[in-house]
Design a protein around this motif. Sequence first.
Motif, PDB file in Angstrom:
ATOM      1  N   GLY A 236       0.818  -1.212   0.000  1.00 39.12           N
ATOM      2  CA  GLY A 236       0.000   0.000   0.000  1.00 39.12           C
ATOM      3  C   GLY A 236       0.851   1.260   0.000  1.00 39.12           C
ATOM      4  N   PHE A 237       1.933   1.218   0.754  1.00 39.78           N
ATOM      5  CA  PHE A 237       2.856   2.356   0.816  1.00 39.78           C
ATOM      6  C   PHE A 237       3.415   2.665  -0.566  1.00 39.78           C
ATOM      7  CE2 PHE A 237       7.260   3.854   1.248  1.00 39.78           C
ATOM      8  CZ  PHE A 237       7.084   4.991   2.021  1.00 39.78           C
ATOM      9  N   PHE A 238       3.912   1.630  -1.262  1.00 35.12           N
ATOM     10  CA  PHE A 238       4.501   1.838  -2.581  1.00 35.12           C
ATOM     11  C   PHE A 238       3.451   2.189  -3.638  1.00 35.12           C
ATOM     12  CE2 PHE A 238       8.098  -0.528  -0.682  1.00 35.12           C
ATOM     13  CZ  PHE A 238       9.081   0.416  -0.927  1.00 35.12           C
ATOM     14  N   TYR A 239       2.269   1.573  -3.562  1.00 38.71           N
ATOM     15  CA  TYR A 239       1.209   1.921  -4.512  1.00 38.71           C
ATOM     16  C   TYR A 239       0.803   3.385  -4.362  1.00 38.71           C
ATOM     17  CZ  TYR A 239       0.261  -2.591  -6.648  1.00 38.71           C
ATOM     18  OH  TYR A 239       0.355  -3.729  -7.389  1.00 38.71           O
ATOM     19  N   GLN A 240       0.727   3.850  -3.141  1.00 34.31           N
ATOM     20  CA  GLN A 240       0.379   5.250  -2.907  1.00 34.31           C
ATOM     21  C   GLN A 240       1.445   6.179  -3.499  1.00 34.31           C
ATOM     22  OE1 GLN A 240       0.004   6.333   1.225  1.00 34.31           O
ATOM     23  NE2 GLN A 240      -1.002   8.266   0.743  1.00 34.31           N
ATOM     24  N   LEU A 241       2.711   5.835  -3.318  1.00 36.44           N
ATOM     25  CA  LEU A 241       3.788   6.644  -3.894  1.00 36.44           C
ATOM     26  C   LEU A 241       3.712   6.669  -5.415  1.00 36.44           C
ATOM     27  CD1 LEU A 241       6.919   5.719  -1.748  1.00 36.44           C
ATOM     28  CD2 LEU A 241       5.594   7.824  -1.682  1.00 36.44           C
ATOM     29  N   VAL A 242       3.440   5.510  -6.008  1.00 30.87           N
ATOM     30  CA  VAL A 242       3.351   5.433  -7.469  1.00 30.87           C
ATOM     31  C   VAL A 242       2.197   6.294  -7.975  1.00 30.87           C
ATOM     32  CG1 VAL A 242       2.739   3.881  -9.378  1.00 30.87           C
ATOM     33  CG2 VAL A 242       4.521   3.235  -7.773  1.00 30.87           C
ATOM     34  N   CYS A 243       1.055   6.202  -7.328  1.00 26.52           N
ATOM     35  CA  CYS A 243      -0.102   7.007  -7.759  1.00 26.52           C
ATOM     36  C   CYS A 243       0.190   8.498  -7.638  1.00 26.52           C
ATOM     37  CB  CYS A 243      -1.344   6.630  -6.958  1.00 26.52           C
ATOM     38  SG  CYS A 243      -1.980   4.998  -7.386  1.00 26.52           S
ATOM     39  N   GLN A 244       0.821   8.909  -6.557  1.00 23.66           N
ATOM     40  CA  GLN A 244       1.166  10.326  -6.379  1.00 23.66           C
ATOM     41  C   GLN A 244       2.141  10.792  -7.452  1.00 23.66           C
ATOM     42  OE1 GLN A 244       2.697  10.496  -2.383  1.00 23.66           O
ATOM     43  NE2 GLN A 244       0.662  10.550  -1.452  1.00 23.66           N
ATOM     44  N   GLU A 245       3.169   9.993  -7.708  1.00 22.62           N
ATOM     45  CA  GLU A 245       4.182  10.376  -8.697  1.00 22.62           C
ATOM     46  C   GLU A 245       3.577  10.415 -10.102  1.00 22.62           C
ATOM     47  OE1 GLU A 245       7.847  11.723  -9.984  1.00 22.62           O
ATOM     48  OE2 GLU A 245       7.038  11.571  -7.964  1.00 22.62           O
ATOM     49  N   CYS A 246       2.731   9.457 -10.423  1.00 22.76           N
ATOM     50  CA  CYS A 246       2.078   9.461 -11.739  1.00 22.76           C
ATOM     51  C   CYS A 246       1.192  10.687 -11.894  1.00 22.76           C
ATOM     52  CB  CYS A 246       1.246   8.194 -11.932  1.00 22.76           C
ATOM     53  SG  CYS A 246       2.239   6.715 -12.248  1.00 22.76           S
ATOM     54  N   SER A 247       0.484  11.053 -10.842  1.00 26.40           N
ATOM     55  CA  SER A 247      -0.358  12.261 -10.900  1.00 26.40           C
ATOM     56  C   SER A 247       0.490  13.501 -11.146  1.00 26.40           C
ATOM     57  CB  SER A 247      -1.158  12.424  -9.607  1.00 26.40           C
ATOM     58  OG  SER A 247      -2.067  11.373  -9.470  1.00 26.40           O
ATOM     59  N   HIS A 248       1.631  13.586 -10.476  1.00 26.93           N
ATOM     60  CA  HIS A 248       2.530  14.728 -10.678  1.00 26.93           C
ATOM     61  C   HIS A 248       3.065  14.751 -12.106  1.00 26.93           C
ATOM     62  CE1 HIS A 248       3.479  15.025  -6.093  1.00 26.93           C
ATOM     63  NE2 HIS A 248       2.276  15.448  -6.393  1.00 26.93           N
ATOM     64  N   LEU A 249       3.458  13.584 -12.623  1.00 24.77           N
ATOM     65  CA  LEU A 249       3.982  13.505 -13.988  1.00 24.77           C
ATOM     66  C   LEU A 249       2.905  13.853 -15.016  1.00 24.77           C
ATOM     67  CD1 LEU A 249       6.238  10.326 -13.838  1.00 24.77           C
ATOM     68  CD2 LEU A 249       6.980  12.686 -14.096  1.00 24.77           C
ATOM     69  N   GLN A 250       1.681  13.400 -14.778  1.00 26.02           N
ATOM     70  CA  GLN A 250       0.586  13.720 -15.698  1.00 26.02           C
ATOM     71  C   GLN A 250       0.300  15.213 -15.702  1.00 26.02           C
ATOM     72  OE1 GLN A 250      -2.318  11.032 -14.052  1.00 26.02           O
ATOM     73  NE2 GLN A 250      -2.078   9.588 -15.743  1.00 26.02           N
ATOM     74  N   ALA A 251       0.304  15.830 -14.538  1.00 28.68           N
ATOM     75  CA  ALA A 251       0.060  17.278 -14.456  1.00 28.68           C
ATOM     76  C   ALA A 251       1.176  18.033 -15.164  1.00 28.68           C
ATOM     77  CB  ALA A 251      -0.045  17.712 -12.999  1.00 28.68           C
ATOM     78  N   TYR A 252       2.409  17.597 -14.985  1.00 26.23           N
ATOM     79  CA  TYR A 252       3.543  18.250 -15.641  1.00 26.23           C
ATOM     80  C   TYR A 252       3.425  18.113 -17.162  1.00 26.23           C
ATOM     81  CZ  TYR A 252       8.292  19.174 -17.193  1.00 26.23           C
ATOM     82  OH  TYR A 252       9.377  19.666 -17.853  1.00 26.23           O
ATOM     83  N   THR A 253       3.060  16.916 -17.624  1.00 27.32           N
ATOM     84  CA  THR A 253       2.914  16.677 -19.057  1.00 27.32           C
ATOM     85  C   THR A 253       1.808  17.546 -19.638  1.00 27.32           C
ATOM     86  OG1 THR A 253       3.684  14.411 -18.782  1.00 27.32           O
ATOM     87  CG2 THR A 253       2.483  14.894 -20.793  1.00 27.32           C
TER      88      THR A 253
END
Length: 116
Positions: free
Chosen positions: A72-89
Motif C-alpha cells: 500500500g505504501f509503494f502503490y500510494q507513492l506510485v499514484c502520487q508520482e504518476c499524478s505529478h507527472l501527468q500534471a507536468y505533461t
Amino acid sequence: MQTSEDTAMLSALKDNNLDAYQYFFMKYYKPLCVKACQMLGDMEKAKEMVQGLFIEVWRTGAYRKIDHSPGGFFYQLVCQECSHLQAYTERQKVQCPPCKTGPALIPQALHPQLLV
C-alpha cells in the motif's frame, strides 16, 4: 494481504536490512510498473519512475514510515508520482498562442529596374 514473511521482512527493513528492501522490490516492482503504465500510458516511463521511487525511498529512509502495508505504501507513492507527472505533461502540452502578425508575406520578383 500481508503474510508472516512480509511481517518479518518489514521488521528487518526497519533495521536497515538491504535484503529486506530487495525482497519488497522483487515482490512489488512488476505490479507497480503495471499500475504506473496504466496511468502514464508508457511502460518505459513507468519502469524508470518505479525504479526511481525505490531508490529515493531507500536514500531518504522513507521506508521507516511503513507501518503495516509495504504494498500500500509503494502503490500510494506510485499514484502520487504518476499524478505529478501527468500534471507536468499537461502543462507542457499547452500550445503557443497563434501569432497576431498577420498573413505571411509572399516573396515577389524584383522589378527589372532594381536588378541593375
